[in-house]
Design an enzyme around this catalytic site. Structure first.
Site, short mmCIF file in Angstrom:
data_model
loop_
_atom_site.label_atom_id
_atom_site.label_comp_id
_atom_site.label_asym_id
_atom_site.label_seq_id
_atom_site.Cartn_x
_atom_site.Cartn_y
_atom_site.Cartn_z
CG HIS A 88 6.11 10.04 -24.57
ND1 HIS A 88 4.62 9.83 -24.38
CD2 HIS A 88 5.60 11.47 -24.38
CE1 HIS A 88 3.78 10.73 -23.54
NE2 HIS A 88 4.76 11.47 -23.49
CD GLU A 132 -3.70 15.39 -15.52
OE1 GLU A 132 -2.85 15.24 -15.87
OE2 GLU A 132 -4.62 15.53 -16.79
CD GLU A 191 6.70 15.27 -22.95
OE1 GLU A 191 6.19 16.76 -22.44
OE2 GLU A 191 6.59 13.97 -23.15
NE ARG A 198 0.48 16.18 -13.78
CZ ARG A 198 1.45 15.45 -12.42
NH1 ARG A 198 1.40 15.94 -10.58
NH2 ARG A 198 2.45 14.76 -13.17
NE ARG A 257 -3.69 -1.66 1.86
CZ ARG A 257 -3.54 -2.94 3.08
NH1 ARG A 257 -3.30 -2.63 3.96
NH2 ARG A 257 -4.94 -3.91 2.54
CE LYS A 289 5.42 17.14 -14.38
NZ LYS A 289 5.70 16.12 -15.38
CG HIS A 304 -1.78 9.64 -25.21
ND1 HIS A 304 -1.97 9.46 -23.64
CD2 HIS A 304 -0.17 9.42 -25.01
CE1 HIS A 304 -1.42 9.97 -23.01
NE2 HIS A 304 0.08 10.02 -24.05
CG HIS A 360 1.25 14.78 -23.83
ND1 HIS A 360 1.78 15.55 -24.41
CD2 HIS A 360 1.84 13.47 -23.25
CE1 HIS A 360 3.26 15.65 -23.58
NE2 HIS A 360 3.10 14.41 -22.76
CG ASN A 369 -1.61 15.82 -20.03
OD1 ASN A 369 -0.99 14.69 -19.78
ND2 ASN A 369 -2.74 15.37 -19.02
CE LYS A 393 -0.55 13.52 -14.82
NZ LYS A 393 -0.66 13.63 -16.05
#
Ligand code: NAD
Ligand code: GLY
Length: 364
Positions: free
Chosen positions: A268, A240, A188, A244, A124, A230, A255, A251, A248, A146
């Protein structure tokens, strides 16, 4: 301890805890991270490309003070999956490690995202430290918590927000990075300029050649600037729910490319580059950017040796893949678009026909 390349160290402020980003070069990695390891157990997670380059000194030095185990994963975006996570759990269990363990991610964004996810879920939640060794991971993925893995039908679909205890970015590691991977990281870097700071884009237009020639001081400045952007965004919106999402940019389009083409075939950062241009083109069609802005974005991507033409993907397939995006709300695709260079917005207020026009346009 590593000597920071810049004296004024950077701290990321989050609700769970604050942590430092140390940007340095030629450092003793073990000595730099040791103060952030609270227990006696350490698991270094890396892959079969990075291990021969950087593992041995780190492992040997840490072993003087800690019980150290290593998990070497197969290299590649196609291995960013549950099997690799299980391999990390298996190693932890085999060594009878418990909540005292600190996981150390030694590698790029793939290793970092998976190590973070294993840390978030093992017992956990246990500590982890990021040692990013690609430009992309130094400017983006190692910061902000993330973590996760891919699903065959969607990038980064399974994961958790889990912040590291520290981030150690040693610029010297970029000296072994293939040029194509460096360019992918530049995507990026360019992203931050496009969404947050037109002045940074001008700086990049001047300094990209030096960065590509591996001028570590210039690279260090760029990494620091990106980490500042960032960190400021993550401090405002760790999970997010708002600002935030702007990180993206490109993205959602990217993606689609990564998922459709098969993980690992388009890097990526490459997919994000082509995706940013698609998002810029949609922004132009909506009357926000002008043709000079789009031409400028195209030029800077080309300067960074990045692809600007997405692969041919059937529009309905692309829209379907976009429908899996994490930003979809009440069934509505939401996109990051540019109001101007340096100013981005998250919106569902766009004409789907214009989006389809951009998606069907293969030669840009
Ligand atoms: P990567 O981790 O696949 O690394 C790229 C390649 O370079 C790999 O083959 C790797 O083994 C190799 N490599 C790494 N460091 C090296 C070095 N110093 N010398 C030689 N080879 C080296 O890719 P990446 O671009 O670092 O990361 C991409 C991943 O990051 C994607 O999965 C993406 O989804 C994720 N990502 C996550 C976030 C986030 O916020 N968590 C943000 C952006 C991207
Ligand atoms: N790379 C996007 C984010 O961290 O939010």
């Amino acid at each position: 301890m590593a000597t920071p390349l810049f004296n004024d160290g950077l701290t990321v402020h989050t609700q769970s805890h604050d942590y430092p980003i140390v940007i340095t070069e030629q450092c003793d990695m073990a000595a730099s991270i040791a103060p952030y390891i609270k227990g006696q157990q350490v698991l270094i997670v890396t892959n079969d490309t990075i291990a021969p380059l950087y593992l041995q000194p780190l492992q040997q030095q840490l072993a003087k003070s800690f019980t150290v185990a290593v998990c070497i994963l197969s290299d590649g975006e196609q291995y960013k999956n549950q099997d690799s996570i299980n391999k990390i759990y298996d190693t932890l269990m085999m060594h009878h490690f418990n909540r005292d363990v600190t996981l150390v991610a030694l590698g790029g964004g793939v290793v970092g995202d998976m190590t973070g996810f294993a840390a978030a879920s093992f017992m956990r939640g246990v500590d982890f430290i990021q040692i990013p060794t690609t430009l992309l991971s130094q400017v983006d993925s190692s910061v902000g918590g993330k973590t996760g893995i891919n699903h065959p039908q969607g990038k980064n679909m399974i994961g958790a927000f889990w912040q590291p205890q520290m981030v150690l970015a040693d610029m010297s590691t970029l000296q072994t990075l293939p040029a194509r991977e460096l360019s992918a990281g530049l995507a990026e870097v360019i992203k931050y300029a496009l969404i947050m700071d037109e002045g940074f884009l001008s700086w990049l237009e001047q300094n990209l050649p030096a960065m590509m020639a591996l001028d570590l001081a210039i690279l260090g400045k760029a990494v620091k600037r990106c980490c500042e952007y960032k960190a400021s965004v993550v401090a405002q919106d760790e999970r997010e729910s708002g600002v935030r999402a702007l990180l993206n940019f490109g993205h959602t389009f990217g993606h689609v490319i990564e998922t459709h083409e098969g993980y690992g075939n388009w890097l990526h950062g490459e997919a994000v580059a082509a995706g940013m241009l698609q998002a810029a083109e949609l922004s132009q069609k909506m009357g926000c950017l002008n043709s000079d802005d789009v031409a400028r974005i195209k030029r800077v991507l080309i300067l960074a040796n990045l692809p600007i033409t997405p692969p041919a993907i059937d529009v309905d397939t692309a829209l379907d893949l976009m429908g899996h995006d994490k930003k979809v709300k009440r069934g509505q695709i939401r996109l990051i678009l540019l109001k101007s260079i340096g100013q981005a917005v998250l919106t569902d207020d766009f004409d789907v026909q214009l989006l389809s026009d951009v998606l069907s346009q293969q030669v840009v």
